[in-house]
Design a protein around this motif. Structure first.
Motif, PDB file in Angstrom:
ATOM      1  N   THR A  51     135.915  69.453  44.244  1.00 44.62           N
ATOM      2  CA  THR A  51     134.481  69.517  43.992  1.00 44.62           C
ATOM      3  C   THR A  51     134.062  68.166  43.432  1.00 44.62           C
ATOM      4  OG1 THR A  51     134.747  70.334  41.726  1.00 44.62           O
ATOM      5  CG2 THR A  51     134.619  71.988  43.493  1.00 44.62           C
ATOM      6  N   ALA A  52     132.767  67.895  43.483  1.00 41.29           N
ATOM      7  CA  ALA A  52     132.274  66.595  43.015  1.00 41.29           C
ATOM      8  C   ALA A  52     132.695  66.281  41.575  1.00 41.29           C
ATOM      9  CB  ALA A  52     130.759  66.524  43.163  1.00 41.29           C
ATOM     10  N   PRO A  53     132.656  67.238  40.633  1.00 41.65           N
ATOM     11  CA  PRO A  53     133.078  66.916  39.262  1.00 41.65           C
ATOM     12  C   PRO A  53     134.532  66.492  39.149  1.00 41.65           C
ATOM     13  CG  PRO A  53     131.798  68.939  39.295  1.00 41.65           C
ATOM     14  CD  PRO A  53     132.075  68.583  40.713  1.00 41.65           C
ATOM     15  N   GLY A 309     111.882  70.463  46.333  1.00 43.90           N
ATOM     16  CA  GLY A 309     112.432  69.574  47.346  1.00 43.90           C
ATOM     17  C   GLY A 309     113.892  69.841  47.649  1.00 43.90           C
ATOM     18  N   LEU A 310     114.295  69.315  48.789  1.00 48.21           N
ATOM     19  CA  LEU A 310     115.684  69.352  49.241  1.00 48.21           C
ATOM     20  C   LEU A 310     116.075  67.938  49.654  1.00 48.21           C
ATOM     21  CD1 LEU A 310     118.214  71.086  50.182  1.00 48.21           C
ATOM     22  CD2 LEU A 310     117.128  71.090  52.447  1.00 48.21           C
ATOM     23  N   VAL A 311     117.205  67.464  49.144  1.00 52.97           N
ATOM     24  CA  VAL A 311     117.718  66.140  49.516  1.00 52.97           C
ATOM     25  C   VAL A 311     119.218  66.252  49.742  1.00 52.97           C
ATOM     26  CG1 VAL A 311     115.967  64.791  48.288  1.00 52.97           C
ATOM     27  CG2 VAL A 311     118.046  65.481  47.091  1.00 52.97           C
ATOM     28  N   THR A 312     119.764  65.277  50.444  1.00 51.03           N
ATOM     29  CA  THR A 312     121.215  65.221  50.550  1.00 51.03           C
ATOM     30  C   THR A 312     121.796  64.811  49.203  1.00 51.03           C
ATOM     31  OG1 THR A 312     121.259  62.890  51.195  1.00 51.03           O
ATOM     32  CG2 THR A 312     121.055  64.530  52.972  1.00 51.03           C
ATOM     33  N   ILE A 322     122.953  56.157  40.529  1.00 46.74           N
ATOM     34  CA  ILE A 322     124.394  56.160  40.389  1.00 46.74           C
ATOM     35  C   ILE A 322     124.987  54.758  40.539  1.00 46.74           C
ATOM     36  CG2 ILE A 322     124.908  56.600  42.824  1.00 46.74           C
ATOM     37  CD1 ILE A 322     127.189  58.435  41.887  1.00 46.74           C
ATOM     38  N   LEU A 323     124.255  53.854  41.222  1.00 53.27           N
ATOM     39  CA  LEU A 323     124.772  52.494  41.404  1.00 53.27           C
ATOM     40  C   LEU A 323     124.548  51.605  40.180  1.00 53.27           C
ATOM     41  CD1 LEU A 323     123.724  51.755  45.107  1.00 53.27           C
ATOM     42  CD2 LEU A 323     125.910  52.610  44.237  1.00 53.27           C
ATOM     43  N   ASP A 324     123.813  52.097  39.185  1.00 56.63           N
ATOM     44  CA  ASP A 324     123.538  51.283  37.999  1.00 56.63           C
ATOM     45  C   ASP A 324     124.808  50.808  37.324  1.00 56.63           C
ATOM     46  OD1 ASP A 324     120.932  51.772  38.524  1.00 56.63           O
ATOM     47  OD2 ASP A 324     120.570  53.078  36.792  1.00 56.63           O
ATOM     48  N   VAL A 325     125.838  51.640  37.307  1.00 52.14           N
ATOM     49  CA  VAL A 325     127.069  51.297  36.612  1.00 52.14           C
ATOM     50  C   VAL A 325     127.733  50.083  37.253  1.00 52.14           C
ATOM     51  CG1 VAL A 325     128.517  52.868  37.972  1.00 52.14           C
ATOM     52  CG2 VAL A 325     129.214  52.219  35.664  1.00 52.14           C
ATOM     53  N   LEU A 326     127.555  49.917  38.555  1.00 54.38           N
ATOM     54  CA  LEU A 326     128.145  48.751  39.222  1.00 54.38           C
ATOM     55  C   LEU A 326     127.312  47.504  38.991  1.00 54.38           C
ATOM     56  CD1 LEU A 326     129.313  50.268  42.628  1.00 54.38           C
ATOM     57  CD2 LEU A 326     130.617  49.929  40.529  1.00 54.38           C
ATOM     58  N   ARG A 327     126.002  47.665  38.878  1.00 53.22           N
ATOM     59  CA  ARG A 327     125.143  46.497  38.647  1.00 53.22           C
ATOM     60  C   ARG A 327     125.417  45.860  37.285  1.00 53.22           C
ATOM     61  NH1 ARG A 327     120.916  50.105  40.768  1.00 53.22           N
ATOM     62  NH2 ARG A 327     120.610  49.644  42.984  1.00 53.22           N
ATOM     63  N   ARG A 328     125.985  46.656  36.377  1.00 51.08           N
ATOM     64  CA  ARG A 328     126.277  46.105  35.047  1.00 51.08           C
ATOM     65  C   ARG A 328     127.507  45.211  35.054  1.00 51.08           C
ATOM     66  NH1 ARG A 328     124.812  51.467  33.306  1.00 51.08           N
ATOM     67  NH2 ARG A 328     127.005  52.032  33.018  1.00 51.08           N
ATOM     68  N   GLN A 329     128.256  45.209  36.150  1.00 49.98           N
ATOM     69  CA  GLN A 329     129.414  44.330  36.260  1.00 49.98           C
ATOM     70  C   GLN A 329     128.907  42.916  36.520  1.00 49.98           C
ATOM     71  OE1 GLN A 329     132.375  44.754  35.591  1.00 49.98           O
ATOM     72  NE2 GLN A 329     133.756  43.477  36.783  1.00 49.98           N
ATOM     73  N   GLU A 330     129.137  42.002  35.590  1.00 49.65           N
ATOM     74  CA  GLU A 330     128.509  40.689  35.647  1.00 49.65           C
ATOM     75  C   GLU A 330     129.294  39.667  36.456  1.00 49.65           C
ATOM     76  OE1 GLU A 330     127.783  39.540  31.657  1.00 49.65           O
ATOM     77  OE2 GLU A 330     126.223  41.040  31.314  1.00 49.65           O
ATOM     78  N   LEU A 348     131.498  60.144  46.885  1.00 52.32           N
ATOM     79  CA  LEU A 348     130.353  60.997  46.590  1.00 52.32           C
ATOM     80  C   LEU A 348     129.153  60.741  47.499  1.00 52.32           C
ATOM     81  CD1 LEU A 348     130.433  60.915  42.678  1.00 52.32           C
ATOM     82  CD2 LEU A 348     130.858  62.918  44.110  1.00 52.32           C
ATOM     83  N   VAL A 349     128.984  59.501  47.964  1.00 46.69           N
ATOM     84  CA  VAL A 349     127.731  59.184  48.664  1.00 46.69           C
ATOM     85  C   VAL A 349     127.877  58.705  50.096  1.00 46.69           C
ATOM     86  CG1 VAL A 349     126.664  58.579  46.451  1.00 46.69           C
ATOM     87  CG2 VAL A 349     127.582  56.765  47.900  1.00 46.69           C
ATOM     88  N   LEU A 350     129.065  58.287  50.522  1.00 48.82           N
ATOM     89  CA  LEU A 350     129.181  57.737  51.865  1.00 48.82           C
ATOM     90  C   LEU A 350     129.553  58.808  52.887  1.00 48.82           C
ATOM     91  CD1 LEU A 350     130.983  54.306  51.349  1.00 48.82           C
ATOM     92  CD2 LEU A 350     128.552  54.759  51.662  1.00 48.82           C
ATOM     93  N   PRO A 351     129.108  58.672  54.145  1.00 50.19           N
ATOM     94  CA  PRO A 351     129.520  59.591  55.199  1.00 50.19           C
ATOM     95  C   PRO A 351     131.043  59.598  55.324  1.00 50.19           C
ATOM     96  CG  PRO A 351     127.710  58.224  55.942  1.00 50.19           C
ATOM     97  CD  PRO A 351     128.151  57.660  54.621  1.00 50.19           C
ATOM     98  N   GLY A 352     131.585  60.784  55.552  1.00 49.10           N
ATOM     99  CA  GLY A 352     133.034  60.910  55.610  1.00 49.10           C
ATOM    100  C   GLY A 352     133.635  61.350  54.295  1.00 49.10           C
ATOM    101  N   GLY A 353     132.890  61.165  53.191  1.00 50.09           N
ATOM    102  CA  GLY A 353     133.326  61.657  51.899  1.00 50.09           C
ATOM    103  C   GLY A 353     132.706  63.012  51.639  1.00 50.09           C
ATOM    104  N   MET A 354     132.544  63.352  50.357  1.00 45.70           N
ATOM    105  CA  MET A 354     131.978  64.655  50.020  1.00 45.70           C
ATOM    106  C   MET A 354     130.475  64.710  50.278  1.00 45.70           C
ATOM    107  SD  MET A 354     133.904  65.733  46.529  1.00 45.70           S
ATOM    108  CE  MET A 354     133.233  67.378  46.698  1.00 45.70           C
ATOM    109  N   GLY A 355     129.832  63.536  50.306  1.00 49.01           N
ATOM    110  CA  GLY A 355     128.382  63.534  50.344  1.00 49.01           C
ATOM    111  C   GLY A 355     127.767  63.874  51.676  1.00 49.01           C
ATOM    112  N   GLY A 356     128.530  63.795  52.765  1.00 52.50           N
ATOM    113  CA  GLY A 356     127.947  63.927  54.078  1.00 52.50           C
ATOM    114  C   GLY A 356     127.242  65.240  54.345  1.00 52.50           C
ATOM    115  N   ILE A 357     127.776  66.336  53.844  1.00 54.71           N
ATOM    116  CA  ILE A 357     127.228  67.646  54.176  1.00 54.71           C
ATOM    117  C   ILE A 357     126.605  68.355  52.972  1.00 54.71           C
ATOM    118  CG2 ILE A 357     129.352  68.975  53.760  1.00 54.71           C
ATOM    119  CD1 ILE A 357     128.735  70.495  56.359  1.00 54.71           C
TER     120      ILE A 357
END
Length: 382
Positions: A51-53, A309-312, A322-330, A348-357
């Motif tokens: 599961t995602a967690p 609403g419904l979103v993927t 969720i990408l904020d944590v990577l932007r903090r990498q200087e 979590l977010v790319l097709p082929g992972g858990m996020g696709g469906i």
């Protein structure tokens, strides 16, 4: 102790063919022998599914952002009930409260965290996880249902579920030559399980398709999750003002009844492997079907809930940063921790992972005007 398969066979011998919903209920939730209620690990690397967690604490941290915004939209009440259905191992509750305590101190003082779990084994697992790994001072309360929280109704809160609805027992139907019929579980001449067609066990099965203006093709099979409507009705009746958030894998009406899914979406999982036959490994494998999010939204509106609403899942996580944590990498030097986080985000977010469906549905009650949530930009049609 008798095998679960033998108990189900005895029920059929005594009472005749049973609905697949009854079979699935026994296979998953029999008090001592069901897949979700018997001791053992079903979730994570050693179990039957991820599961995602279990992938990363980031999932819980992003959810915490959405729950914090919900609380603010409700006027920052002094008490806010966060109710998790089917909390699994307790990891998601740990990650959500950790993020709240770390990033939202004003929300922390209002938060009352409730867990609804029917499995004694999983409840014990959750208590162990949260007693040892949740932030100091966090308080968790286990209840049997929403009425246990406040019989008069929850005034301010969010009910949420991650991968709950897909595990509700489903009825199986098929379009026969004379119309819609139900597939029952019976015994064949060798005392094995088999499907047999018969009349619908409930008029609600036909109404399910009528409300969506769907007519199955000849021979087409489908699942109907009537338990999902019962659950929505309980939430709608118990929530005076607040939100319902459902994260699960599934599709909309337009996606479910296409030729590629002519035989439905029923699947079983055993040790991370897809199993086609629901009549093997009874009580030892997961049985699941795609969630029909369009039906959830329609039922919710019938019950007085407002569709937000419904979103993927990927869009939901990206909307909430969720990408904020990577932007903090200087700099761009290799960092094992950042590499681990990057890998988790990809899953979590790319097709082929858990996020696709996976998709996220938000409903609300008691707001005028209907609130707008940051996680639900670029909504899907439903």
């Amino acid at each position: 102790m008798p095998r679960l398969a033998d108990l189900i066979k005895e029920e059929i011998k005594t009472n005749g063919p049973i609905t697949f919903a009854r079979f699935m209920e026994q296979a998953l939730y029999h008090p001592e022998l069901g897949y979700y209620t018997s001791p053992g690990t079903q979730i994570g690397r050693t179990g039957d599914f991820y599961t995602a967690p279990t992938v990363s604490p980031l999932f819980g941290a992003v959810l915490a952002r959405q729950f914090h915004e919900m609380w603010r939209l409700a006027g920052c009440p002094s008490s806010w009930a966060l109710v998790e259905y089917g909390p699994g191992t307790g990891v998601l509750a740990r990650d959500i409260t950790s993020a709240v305590y770390r990033n939202h101190p004003e929300f922390r003082t209002a938060l009352d965290y409730y867990l609804i779990e029917i499995s004694p084994a999983l409840r014990k697992c959750q208590q162990n996880e949260l007693n040892h790994r949740a932030p100091a001072g966090a308080v968790f309360k286990w209840v049997n249902n929403l009425a246990d929280i406040d019989p008069a109704g929850i005034e301010g809160g969010c009910v949420f579920a991650n991968e709950l609805v897909d595990a509700f027992p489903v009825h199986l139907v098929e379009m026969g030559s004379t119309g819609l019929q139900e597939l029952y579980v019976n015994l064949d001449s060798t005392a094995g399980f088999t499907f047999v067609a018969g009349p619908l066990s409930s008029a609600d099965l036909a109404n399910y398709f009528d409300m969506q203006n769907i007519t199955l093709a000849s021979g087409q099979k489908a699942e109907v999750n009537l338990q999902a409507r019962k659950w929505l009705a309980e939430v709608a009746a118990s929530l005076r003002q607040g939100f319902l958030l459902t994260v699960d894998y599934g599709a909309t009406t337009a996606e479910l009844y296409v030729p590629q899914r002519f035989n439905g979406t029923l699947r079983c999982f055993h040790k991370h492997r897809l199993v086609e036959d629901p009549f093997i490994n009874i009580g030892r494998q997961d049985i699941t079907a795609h969630v029909n999010f369009a039906a959830l939204a329609l039922w919710g509106e019938q019950l007085g809930l407002q569709k937000l609403g419904l979103v993927t899942q990927p869009q939901f996580l990206l909307n909430l940063g969720i990408l904020d944590v990577l932007r903090r990498q200087e700099d761009f030097t290799y960092n094992p921790e950042i590499a681990k986080i990057t890998s988790a985000i990809k899953q979590l977010v790319l097709p082929g992972g858990m996020g696709g469906i996976f998709k996220v549905l938000a409903l609300s009650k008691g707001f005028d005007p209907v609130p707008s949530l940051s996680g639900f930009k670029r909504k899907l049609s439903v």
